[in-house]
Design a protein around this motif. Structure first.
Motif, PDB file in Angstrom:
ATOM      1  N   UNK A 256       0.784  -1.226   0.000  1.00 55.93           N
ATOM      2  CA  UNK A 256       0.000   0.000   0.000  1.00 55.93           C
ATOM      3  C   UNK A 256       0.817   1.279   0.000  1.00 55.93           C
ATOM      4  N   UNK A 257       0.395   2.237   0.815  1.00 58.17           N
ATOM      5  CA  UNK A 257       1.056   3.544   0.882  1.00 58.17           C
ATOM      6  C   UNK A 257       2.501   3.402   1.325  1.00 58.17           C
TER       7      UNK A 257
ATOM      8  N   UNK B 100      -6.871   2.697  -2.844  1.00 62.21           N
ATOM      9  CA  UNK B 100      -6.989   1.313  -3.289  1.00 62.21           C
ATOM     10  C   UNK B 100      -5.955   0.475  -2.546  1.00 62.21           C
ATOM     11  N   UNK B 101      -6.414  -0.299  -1.559  1.00 65.25           N
ATOM     12  CA  UNK B 101      -5.518  -1.114  -0.741  1.00 65.25           C
ATOM     13  C   UNK B 101      -6.332  -2.193  -0.051  1.00 65.25           C
ATOM     14  N   UNK B 102      -5.617  -3.066   0.664  1.00 66.46           N
ATOM     15  CA  UNK B 102      -6.278  -4.165   1.366  1.00 66.46           C
ATOM     16  C   UNK B 102      -7.214  -3.650   2.460  1.00 66.46           C
TER      17      UNK B 102
ATOM     18  N   UNK C 194      -8.202   6.624  -4.892  1.00 58.51           N
ATOM     19  CA  UNK C 194      -6.887   7.015  -5.392  1.00 58.51           C
ATOM     20  C   UNK C 194      -5.907   5.870  -5.196  1.00 58.51           C
ATOM     21  N   UNK C 195      -4.796   5.939  -5.925  1.00 61.94           N
ATOM     22  CA  UNK C 195      -3.752   4.930  -5.836  1.00 61.94           C
ATOM     23  C   UNK C 195      -2.768   5.289  -4.714  1.00 61.94           C
TER      24      UNK C 195
ATOM     25  N   UNK D 114       0.347   5.435  -4.838  1.00 67.80           N
ATOM     26  CA  UNK D 114       1.397   6.288  -5.376  1.00 67.80           C
ATOM     27  C   UNK D 114       1.040   7.766  -5.300  1.00 67.80           C
ATOM     28  N   UNK D 115      -0.246   8.067  -5.345  1.00 66.55           N
ATOM     29  CA  UNK D 115      -0.671   9.469  -5.273  1.00 66.55           C
ATOM     30  C   UNK D 115      -0.511  10.010  -3.856  1.00 66.55           C
ATOM     31  N   UNK D 116      -0.640   9.146  -2.869  1.00 70.05           N
ATOM     32  CA  UNK D 116      -0.370   9.553  -1.490  1.00 70.05           C
ATOM     33  C   UNK D 116       1.141   9.696  -1.282  1.00 70.05           C
ATOM     34  N   UNK D 117       1.907   8.782  -1.867  1.00 71.41           N
ATOM     35  CA  UNK D 117       3.366   8.877  -1.778  1.00 71.41           C
ATOM     36  C   UNK D 117       3.871  10.190  -2.376  1.00 71.41           C
ATOM     37  N   UNK D 118       3.246  10.636  -3.467  1.00 74.12           N
ATOM     38  CA  UNK D 118       3.623  11.929  -4.063  1.00 74.12           C
ATOM     39  C   UNK D 118       3.463  13.056  -3.042  1.00 74.12           C
ATOM     40  N   UNK D 119       2.372  12.998  -2.275  1.00 75.22           N
ATOM     41  CA  UNK D 119       2.139  14.033  -1.267  1.00 75.22           C
ATOM     42  C   UNK D 119       3.198  13.977  -0.170  1.00 75.22           C
ATOM     43  N   UNK D 120       3.546  12.770   0.254  1.00 77.70           N
ATOM     44  CA  UNK D 120       4.578  12.619   1.280  1.00 77.70           C
ATOM     45  C   UNK D 120       5.910  13.178   0.778  1.00 77.70           C
TER      46      UNK D 120
END
Length: 242
Positions: A18-19, A187-189, A209-210, A212-218
Motif C-alpha cells: 500500500x502507501x 486502493x488497498x487491502x 486514489x492509488x 502512489x498518489x499519497x506517496x507523491x504528497x509525502x
C-alpha cells in the motif's frame, strides 16, 4: 524548489504494501535509504531483494509490546541514523459500532494510535540529539470529519490529528518537523472492510486514489526547505463526495 533525498535515511512502518510500499519506492528513487518495517518477514525478504541494497528489512510486530519497543534500537543497529520516520501502519474497521467485537476495537486502536505514539516517543531522543528530523503520520480525511459508517476508525484518526498537531508544536523549535498526510479512500487491502455498497459506489464513481498518489504528497512534504512545515496534506479523489 525541492531538495534531493541523497544521503537521507527513512524508516517506514507498514512498508510491505500500500502507501508504505509506494512511499518506499518514491524515496529510493530519490536516492534515500529506506528501512522497511513490517511484521511480514517473507514479504520484506522478497521486496528488499527486488528493491536493492538501499532497502533494509526490519521485522517488527507493532502489536507486540516488546517488538514495538525494540523497533528503533534495532533500526539504529542497521543504519547510522534516522532522518525520517513515517508512521504509516494501520488497520480499518467500518460499519456500525455494534457490529464490531471489542477485541477488534482494541487491536485497531493499539495499531492506529498507541503504536504511533510509542514509535514517535522512541525516535525522539535520537532526532533531538541530532537537532533534525521529519516525522510523518498517515492519517485520513476521516480524522477531519465524523464519518458515520466508520466511527472507530474515524475516532482513531481524529486522535492522530490531535497528536500530530500537539507534537508539531512541541518540536518545531528543535529542528524536527511533524506533519500528517490525510488521504481519502486508497486502493488497498484496508478497503476490504468497507461496507460493500460504499465500496461499489466508490469504484463506479472513480472516487478512489492509488497509493502512489499519497506517496507523491509525502514526497512533497519531505522536500520542502527546512524553514517550511506542511502541517497536514489532505489528498482526495476528485470524485469523492464527502
Amino acid at each position: 524548489m525541492t531538495k534531493s533525498m541523497e544521503g537521507k535515511i527513512a524508516a517506514i512502518t507498514g512498508a510491505a504494501s500500500g502507501i508504505g510500499l509506494a512511499t518506499t519506492r518514491a524515496l529510493l528513487d530519490a536516492g534515500a535509504k529506506v528501512v522497511m518495517v513490517d511484521y511480514n518477514k517473507s514479504a520484506l525478504d522478497k521486496l528488499t531483494a527486488e528493491l536493492g541494497p538501499n532497502a533494509v528489512a526490519q521485522v517488527t510486530n507493532l502489536l507486540d509490546a516488546a517488538s514495538c519497543s525494540a523497533m528503533v534500537p534495532e533500526i539504529l543497529a542497521k543504519v547510522s541514523h534516522i532522518d525520517i520516520l513515517h508512521c504509516n501502519a494501520g488497520s480499518y474497521i467500518g460499519g456500525d459500532l455494534i457490529e464490531t467485537d471489542t477485541d477488534t476495537i482494541d487491536r485497531m486502536l493499539n495499531l492506529n494510535v498507541n503504536a504511533v505514539m510509542k514509535n514517535v516517543r522512541d525516535v525522539l531522543p535520537h532526532m533531538q540529539a541530532r537537532g533534525t528530523g521529519d516525522i510523518i503520520v498517515t492519517a485520513s480525511v476521516a480524522g477531519h470529519l465524523p464519518i458515520q459508517w466508520e466511527p472507530v476508525y474515524s475516532a482513531s484518526k481524529w486522535a492522530m490529528t490531535c497528536f500530530v498537531q500537539t507534537m508539531r508544536r512541541q518540536l518545531n523549535k528543535q529542528g524536527i518537523r511533524v506533519g500528517q498526510v490525510s488521504p481519502g479512500p486508497v486502493i488497498s487491502a484496508l478497503l476490504a472492510d468497507w461496507p460493500e455498497e460504499n465500496l461499489r459506489k466508490a469504484k463506479e464513481n472513480g472516487a478512489l486514489i492509488e497509493p502512489e498518489e499519497v506517496a507523491d504528497a509525502v514526497m512533497y512534504m519531505l522536500t520542502r526547505k527546512r524553514t517550511v512545515t506542511i502541517r497536514d496534506m489532505i489528498v482526495l479523489p476528485t470524485n469523492f463526495d464527502i
